[in-house]
Design a protein around this motif. Structure first.
Motif, PDB file in Angstrom:
ATOM      1  N   TYR A  38      -5.352  -1.288 -12.227  1.00 56.92           N
ATOM      2  CA  TYR A  38      -5.462  -2.433 -11.313  1.00 56.92           C
ATOM      3  C   TYR A  38      -6.770  -3.202 -11.535  1.00 56.92           C
ATOM      4  O   TYR A  38      -6.876  -4.372 -11.176  1.00 56.92           O
ATOM      5  N   VAL A  39      -7.768  -2.547 -12.141  1.00 56.50           N
ATOM      6  CA  VAL A  39      -9.033  -3.225 -12.426  1.00 56.50           C
ATOM      7  C   VAL A  39      -8.808  -4.438 -13.331  1.00 56.50           C
ATOM      8  O   VAL A  39      -9.438  -5.490 -13.150  1.00 56.50           O
ATOM      9  N   LEU A  93       0.834  -1.203   0.000  1.00 59.20           N
ATOM     10  CA  LEU A  93       0.000   0.000   0.000  1.00 59.20           C
ATOM     11  C   LEU A  93       0.869   1.254   0.000  1.00 59.20           C
ATOM     12  O   LEU A  93       0.633   2.192  -0.769  1.00 59.20           O
ATOM     13  N   PHE A  94       1.890   1.257   0.852  1.00 58.67           N
ATOM     14  CA  PHE A  94       2.780   2.419   0.906  1.00 58.67           C
ATOM     15  C   PHE A  94       3.550   2.603  -0.400  1.00 58.67           C
ATOM     16  O   PHE A  94       3.651   3.727  -0.917  1.00 58.67           O
ATOM     17  N   LEU A  95       4.105   1.518  -0.928  1.00 59.92           N
ATOM     18  CA  LEU A  95       4.870   1.613  -2.177  1.00 59.92           C
ATOM     19  C   LEU A  95       3.998   2.131  -3.320  1.00 59.92           C
ATOM     20  O   LEU A  95       4.451   2.930  -4.147  1.00 59.92           O
ATOM     21  N   ALA A  96       2.734   1.684  -3.349  1.00 59.85           N
ATOM     22  CA  ALA A  96       1.818   2.149  -4.399  1.00 59.85           C
ATOM     23  C   ALA A  96       1.603   3.653  -4.292  1.00 59.85           C
ATOM     24  O   ALA A  96       1.686   4.377  -5.294  1.00 59.85           O
ATOM     25  N   PHE A 125      -1.368  -1.471  -5.958  1.00 60.85           N
ATOM     26  CA  PHE A 125      -2.764  -1.474  -5.513  1.00 60.85           C
ATOM     27  C   PHE A 125      -3.444  -2.807  -5.842  1.00 60.85           C
ATOM     28  O   PHE A 125      -4.275  -3.288  -5.064  1.00 60.85           O
ATOM     29  N   ALA A 126      -3.107  -3.383  -6.995  1.00 63.41           N
ATOM     30  CA  ALA A 126      -3.683  -4.676  -7.375  1.00 63.41           C
ATOM     31  C   ALA A 126      -3.288  -5.756  -6.370  1.00 63.41           C
ATOM     32  O   ALA A 126      -4.127  -6.552  -5.919  1.00 63.41           O
ATOM     33  N   ILE A 127      -2.015  -5.781  -5.997  1.00 62.67           N
ATOM     34  CA  ILE A 127      -1.538  -6.787  -5.039  1.00 62.67           C
ATOM     35  C   ILE A 127      -2.168  -6.560  -3.672  1.00 62.67           C
ATOM     36  O   ILE A 127      -2.528  -7.510  -2.968  1.00 62.67           O
TER      37      ILE A 127
END
Length: 305
Positions: free
Chosen positions: A104-105, A78-81, A160-162
């Motif tokens: 990411y969808v 989350l932070f890296l994104a 965000f996807a991960i």
């Protein structure tokens, strides 16, 4: 509670999350000039983490090593994104940044396909592609060239996807609220560690600005505390591919709220983009069964001798 009811309420929760995130575009407009972006990450996640700890203090007694490790793992992505998105937006337009982030969808079902070896259902993949087209109509202008900011933003969309996939994986067996608390606190800690390297000293002067303070608290309490808590709880009852489509609706709410509160122009192209996103959600949730079934019944009754 019936499974359908749970799924419906979870979908509503995802839309509320998207609405909260969409309104943030209005609240934080031009505020980065007062509070640097990485410090904004640190401030908002610190406020959210502190709020969740106060509200769910007794629940923290149930915190296990497994929840702590998994929550930190989600927090890192989350932070890296957010970090890569923040760096990327300095080299590209806000519209392209918003569009490329929501890739990411499509990434969520594709990554799940690679991990599970199970291909996504066709209607989910089609809905994801319709979502990307809709967001493109909402966000993109005439400049379709690719620069380093765009590449960084694409990388952020993987983060965000991960994050979405990991939440879906861990909330099956672990407490969604505790996972939300740990990932938010982890993101805050990483923000404070890295902010001085990217943004310099703490911007104390910016915190005397009333507009900036309002923006920080909106991001901290609504966009982060409530938004990510809702995401974690609702994803327990929503498949990650569908959750990604619902969360991407923040772009629609961003456009609508900007039109209402900032009096920005809502063009025909943007309106078509909003309609496509609505169709994508209907397809993902219903497969258009409310249209297809009546036609099937009518056809089958007509075909009988």
């Amino acid at each position: 509670m019936e499974k359908k009811t749970q799924s419906f309420l979870a979908s509503c929760g995802m839309l509320v999350t998207a609405m909260i995130w969409g309104f943030a575009f209005v609240v934080v407009k031009d505020i980065v000039s007062v509070i640097p972006p990485v410090y904004m990450i640190a401030f908002r996640f610190t406020i959210a983490g502190a709020g969740l700890i106060i509200v769910f203090f007794n629940r923290l007694k149930k915190l296990t090593l497994s929840v702590f490790i998994h929550g930190c793992f989600i927090g890192v992505f989350l932070f890296l994104a957010y970090l890569v998105q923040t760096i990327g937006i300095q080299y590209t337009t806000a519209g392209k940044n918003a569009f490329l982030t929501t890739i990411y969808v499509v990434l969520v079902p594709l990554i799940l396909w690679l991990l599970t070896r199970r291909p996504p259902e066709k209607h989910i993949l089609v809905a994801a592609l319709i979502t990307i087209v809709g967001i493109g109509l909402l966000s993109l202008q005439d400049d379709l060239s690719i620069n380093k900011g765009d590449i960084l933003t694409i990388i952020c969309s993987f983060g965000f996807a991960i994050q979405i996939i990991l939440i879906a994986k861990y909330t099956v067996t672990e407490d969604a609220v505790l996972l939300a608390i740990v990932q938010i606190v982890a993101t805050a800690v990483l923000g404070w560690i890295t902010a001085p390297f990217f943004d310099g000293p703490v911007p104390l002067a910016g915190l005397t600005n009333k507009t900036a303070l309002f923006s920080v608290f909106y991001l901290g309490i609504f966009s982060t505390l409530i938004g990510f808590l809702l995401q974690n709880v609702c994803q327990k009852y929503t498949p990650p591919s569908i959750a990604a489509i619902f969360l991407s609706f923040e772009s629609v709410f961003g456009v609508v709220f900007s039109f209402i509160f900032l009096h920005e122009v809502l063009t025909l192209r943007m309106t078509i983009g909003c309609i496509l996103l609505l169709l994508a959600i209907l397809l993902a949730e219903t497969k258009f069964s409310f249209i297809v079934k009546p036609f099937r019944k009518k056809f089958s009754s007509c075909s009988k001798p």
